[in-house]
Design an enzyme around this catalytic site. Structure first.
Site, short mmCIF file in Angstrom:
data_model
loop_
_atom_site.label_atom_id
_atom_site.label_comp_id
_atom_site.label_asym_id
_atom_site.label_seq_id
_atom_site.Cartn_x
_atom_site.Cartn_y
_atom_site.Cartn_z
N ARG A 1 0.84 -1.21 0.00
CA ARG A 1 0.00 0.00 0.00
C ARG A 1 0.87 1.25 0.00
O ARG A 1 0.63 2.17 -0.78
CB ARG A 1 -0.92 -0.01 1.22
CG ARG A 1 -1.68 1.30 1.43
CD ARG A 1 -2.71 1.21 2.54
NE ARG A 1 -2.16 0.78 3.81
CZ ARG A 1 -2.88 0.64 4.93
NH1 ARG A 1 -4.19 0.88 4.90
NH2 ARG A 1 -2.32 0.25 6.06
N TYR B 1 3.40 4.25 14.67
CA TYR B 1 3.64 3.02 15.41
C TYR B 1 5.12 2.65 15.39
O TYR B 1 5.81 2.84 14.39
CB TYR B 1 2.85 1.87 14.78
CG TYR B 1 1.39 1.79 15.17
CD1 TYR B 1 0.83 2.66 16.09
CD2 TYR B 1 0.57 0.82 14.61
CE1 TYR B 1 -0.51 2.57 16.44
CE2 TYR B 1 -0.76 0.72 14.95
CZ TYR B 1 -1.30 1.60 15.87
OH TYR B 1 -2.61 1.50 16.22
N ARG C 1 -7.56 8.09 12.40
CA ARG C 1 -8.53 7.36 13.23
C ARG C 1 -9.97 7.63 12.82
O ARG C 1 -10.85 6.78 13.01
CB ARG C 1 -8.34 7.74 14.70
CG ARG C 1 -6.98 7.36 15.27
CD ARG C 1 -6.77 5.88 15.34
NE ARG C 1 -5.45 5.54 15.91
CZ ARG C 1 -4.98 4.31 16.01
NH1 ARG C 1 -5.69 3.30 15.58
NH2 ARG C 1 -3.78 4.10 16.53
N GLU D 1 -13.60 -5.60 16.15
CA GLU D 1 -13.29 -4.25 15.69
C GLU D 1 -14.59 -3.61 15.22
O GLU D 1 -15.48 -4.31 14.71
CB GLU D 1 -12.26 -4.30 14.56
CG GLU D 1 -11.84 -2.94 14.01
CD GLU D 1 -10.65 -3.05 13.07
OE1 GLU D 1 -9.62 -3.61 13.49
OE2 GLU D 1 -10.75 -2.58 11.93
#
Length: 329
Positions: A157, A209, A222, A322
């Protein structure tokens, strides 16, 4: 190129995309004025040649399964460009691509190609601000360490996006489906106006991260406030605090932590707490045996909220559930 033209409708003031879950025949929903996209879930979804209709590889625990309907206050045109399907109207763009990894050299190369083609197509459109992306790939957790398929997907990606998201990452979801393990589906929502990215103060931003999560960190915000700032598009949200997964093997605790993260996102977006009957949510459940417990939890904690329970693997194998979706102001 195959195309279509949706019936003319009376012009209304521009407002956000309308998303809901609906029962009914796909042909009837596609014929409604302003239908931008129609998403069906699992192999039981009737196939359609309409470019606006996508059969998502995830199976649903709901029977009969509703369809996810996107509508806009404008006429809609649609077509195909090779493997890519699209529709557009009222300043909004839906684009989707499905590729077989066996034809494109594996998960990294296939993700790269999917994002290169989406980038190339969207860059030619007036609606070039990508707000929300969904990624569904098979066997997402197979492999160990940097060899995990999700990490290969993240590498591909990033290689394929180039400057696709130069203005900032969109909201996004990445979930593993249980169908053909080499099938990659990516679809997106874009607009002719930018949205506003929203982060969660309880969590480290995904693109920051640490190395333990792979060579290439996930590339998403988010959540995203759509241009009129009356709808929040919520990324896949799970029991992550800081950058660490919480409550391993404890389904109820993970659900509670996920709700805390959802409420933190609403607060960051300046929205009131809670969800209502106009705010559809998808709930991805790793283990089919957990579906009844998840449904009971949702009925207790999110009464009246439209939900769709889907059988899908979370991008971290220790996470059991999720949630993503839409929150209307």
């Amino acid at each position: 190129m195959q195309g279509c033209e949706n019936p003319q409708i009376d012009p209304l003031p521009r407002r956000a995309l309308q998303v809901c879950y609906r029962a009914g025949a796909a042909s009837a929903l596609l014929a409604e004025p302003g239908t931008l996209a129609l998403l069906g879930f699992g192999v039981s979804t009737p196939a359609s040649t309409d470019p606006r209709c996508l059969q998502v590889a995830l199976e649903t625990f709901d029977a009969p399964a509703p369809l996810e309907l996107w509508q806009v206050n404008a006429p809609v045109s649609c077509g195909r460009d090779g493997a890519l399907c699209w529709s557009a109207g009222g300043g909004w763009l839906f684009a989707a691509i499905e590729l077989d990894e066996r034809e494109h050299g594996g998960p990294t190369a296939t993700a790269r190609l999917a994002y290169e083609q989406l980038h190339r197509f969207v860059a030619m459109r007036e609606a070039r601000h990508v707000l929300r992306v969904w990624n569904y790939l098979g066997a997402i957790n197979h492999g160990e360490g940097d060899a995990e398929r999700y990490k290969h997907f993240c590498d591909g990606r990033a290689a394929g996006m180039g400057d696709f998201f130069a203005e900032g990452f969109p909201a996004a979801t990445a979930i593993g489906h249980h169908g053909d393990g080499r099938r990659l589906q990516v679809y997106l929502l874009a607009s002719d106006q930018p949205g506003m990215r929203v982060e969660n103060p309880r969590q480290v931003s995904a693109w920051r991260y640490p190395r333990q999560y792979g060579r290439t960190p996930p590339s998403f915000a988010r959540a995203m406030l759509l241009p009129a700032q009356d709808v929040l598009a919520i990324s896949g949200t799970a029991a992550v605090v800081g950058h660490a997964s919480a409550h391993q093997d404890d389904l109820n605790a993970q659900l509670e932590e996920t709700l805390l993260n959802l409420e933190a996102l609403l607060a960051s977006a300046g929205m009131a707490t809670g969800f209502d009957g106009q705010s559809p949510l998808k709930i991805y459940v790793r283990h089919g045996a957990d579906a009844a417990r998840v449904r009971a939890f949702v009925q207790r904690r999110l009464p009246g909220v439209p939900t769709l329970l889907l059988h899908g693997d979370i991008c971290r194998r220790e996470l059991l559930v999720e949630i993503d979706g839409w929150r209307y102001a």
